[in-house]
Design an enzyme around this catalytic site. Structure first.
Site, PDB file in Angstrom:
ATOM      1  NE  ARG A   1      50.993  19.498  58.074  1.00  0.00           N
ATOM      2  CZ  ARG A   1      50.982  18.180  57.455  1.00  0.00           C
ATOM      3  NH1 ARG A   1      49.751  17.963  57.891  1.00  0.00           N
ATOM      4  NH2 ARG A   1      50.854  17.670  56.314  1.00  0.00           N
TER       5      ARG A   1
ATOM      6  CD  GLU B   1      50.324  15.913  64.502  1.00  0.00           C
ATOM      7  OE1 GLU B   1      50.766  14.329  63.122  1.00  0.00           O
ATOM      8  OE2 GLU B   1      49.139  15.922  64.124  1.00  0.00           O
TER       9      GLU B   1
ATOM     10  CG  HIS C   1      48.025  13.209  60.644  1.00  0.00           C
ATOM     11  ND1 HIS C   1      48.817  13.990  61.052  1.00  0.00           N
ATOM     12  CD2 HIS C   1      48.117  13.669  59.617  1.00  0.00           C
ATOM     13  CE1 HIS C   1      49.123  14.656  59.841  1.00  0.00           C
ATOM     14  NE2 HIS C   1      48.483  14.811  58.835  1.00  0.00           N
TER      15      HIS C   1
END
Length: 335
Positions: free
Chosen positions: A234, A263, A295
Site C-alpha cells: 500500500r 493514488e 496498481h
C-alpha cells in the site's frame, strides 16, 4: 439480490458476469463509491467496491439509510472500510482474501529486475537505435541481502524466490514463520536492523495504523546508499515526501512500486489527455531511478477469476442466510 458494483473496470466485468451466472441482478458503474456517489445505491440490497473506494463512516451511514445491507469487497485489503462502524450500524462486510499472492510476488520480482537491469531505459534506447550499454549496468542478485517486511502469503513466496536466486534473506514480521527459518534460512530481525543490512527491501504488509508512514525519514535514513526499496503493498506505508528527499539526495539507489500514497482519483483512470496535478507523483515519475506501475500486480486472469468467484460466493451466502467465511467483524479489524 440487487447489487451495485462500484468502480467496475472493463477487464473484470466479464469475470463477474460469468461467476454470477444470472443469479443476482448486477449493475456495473465506473464511478467510485464516496459520499457523493453513495446515493446511486438507492434500491440495492448490496454494493461491491474496490480498494480505492471510500467506505468511511459517513458513506456507510448513507448506504444504510438507503437500505443497503451488505458490502462485498473485491480486494484483500480493507483499510478503506470502517469495519467497526459497519458493524455498529448493522452493515455486513466481506472481503476477497488471498486471490493473487503468486501474481503479486511475481510482479514484485519483475519490478526489481526491471529497475536493477534498467529494462525500461534499455528498451527506449534500442528503439532509438542506440545500442550502447554504458548506462545500463546493474548488479547480480546472487549473494545480495534481501529484507522481506511481512512474511504472510506474498512475503513467504518472495522468501522462496529470493532464496532460489541465491540471496541471503532477512525478514521482519509480528510472527516468525518457523518453516521459512528451517527450510529457507530466513533470519528474523527488528525492522531497523533489517533495513540497515539489506541491499533490497520488499514491503508486503497491510496498511494499518501501525504501518502507516512507517517508512519515513528516520527509517529511510537507515537504508544503504545502494539499496532498492520495492513496494507492492500500500502506498501510504511509505511517506512520499520523505521518500522524495532521500531519492533527491542519492541516499538510496532506487524505488519501485505498484502503489502510491495518493493514488485515489488517479489510478485506474486514463489521464493522458489532461495530465495530473499531483506534484509529488509528477516528481516521482520524472526520476530515472523510480519505476511505477498502476496498481496492476493483482491483475492476472487467475486472480480476476478468484476475485469474481469469491465476491459472488459472499453474496450467495448472505442471500441464503449461510455463514460467510470471509465476513469481517471488528475483531478481525483489530487483530
Amino acid at each position: 439480490m440487487k447489487v451495485l458494483v462500484y468502480s467496475a473496470k472493463d477487464f473484470e466485468i466479464d469475470y463477474l458476469k460469468k461467476a454470477n451466472g444470472n443469479r443476482h441482478k448486477l449493475r456495473f458503474v465506473p464511478e467510485a463509491l464516496d459520499a457523493t456517489t453513495a446515493v446511486m445505491a438507492a434500491g440495492y440490497d448490496a454494493v461491491s467496491i474496490f480498494s480505492n473506494d471510500d467506505a468511511s463512516l459517513v458513506v456507510l451511514e448513507i448506504l444504510r439509510e438507503l437500505g443497503v445491507k451488505y458490502l462485498a469487497l473485491r480486494s484483500t485489503g480493507y483499510n478503506n472500510v470502517s469495519i467497526k462502524s459497519a458493524k455498529r450500524i448493522g452493515l455486513k462486510v466481506a472481503y476477497a482474501p488471498e486471490y493473487s499472492p503468486h501474481g503479486i510476488a511475481e510482479h514484485t520480482v519483475g519490478l526489481l529486475l526491471a529497475l536493477n537491469r534498467k529494462l525500461v531505459q534499455a528498451n527506449a534506447q534500442v528503439n532509438q537505435y542506440n545500442f550502447l550499454i554504458d548506462d545500463l549496468v546493474g548488479f547480480d542478485l546472487y549473494g545480495k541481502t534481501v529484507g522481506i517486511f511481512g512474511t504472510g502469503k506474498i512475503g513467504s513466496i518472495l522468501v522462496k524466490v529470493f532464496h532460489a536466486f541465491g540471496c541471503r534473506v532477512l525478514a521482519n514480521d509480528l510472527m516468525r514463520n518457523h518453516y521459512l527459518e528451517s527450510h529457507y534460512d530466513v533470519e528474523y530481525l527488528p525492522l531497523k536492523e533489517m533495513c540497515k543490512q539489506s541491499d533490497i527491501i520488499s514491503i508486503n504488509v497491510p496498511l494499518t495504523h501501525e504501518t502507516h508512514h512507517i517508512f519515513n525519514a528516520e527509517l529511510l535514513g537507515l537504508l544503504k546508499k545502494n539499496a532498492f526499496l520495492i513496494n507492492t503493498a500500500r502506498g501510504a506505508i511509505v511517506k512520499t515526501k520523505d521518500l522524495l528527499k532521500v531519492l533527491r539526495n542519492g541516499q538510496i539507489q532506487g524505488y519501485a512500486a505498484d502503489v502510491y500514497e495518493f493514488e485515489r482519483g488517479i489510478y485506474f483512470k486514463d489521464l493522458s489527455q489532461n495530465g495530473i496535478k499531483d506534484e509529488l507523483l509528477i516528481e516521482l515519475l520524472a526520476m530515472p531511478n523510480v519505476l511505477l506501475t498502476p496498481h496492476q500486480a493483482f491483475a492476472t486472469h487467475e486472480a480476476l477469476e478468484r476475485i469474481a468467484n469469491t465476491t459472488i460466493d459472499n453474496i450467495d451466502c448472505w442471500e441464503e442466510g449461510r455463514s460467510c467465511k470471509n465476513e469481517l467483524g471488528y475483531e478481525t479489524f483489530v487483530s
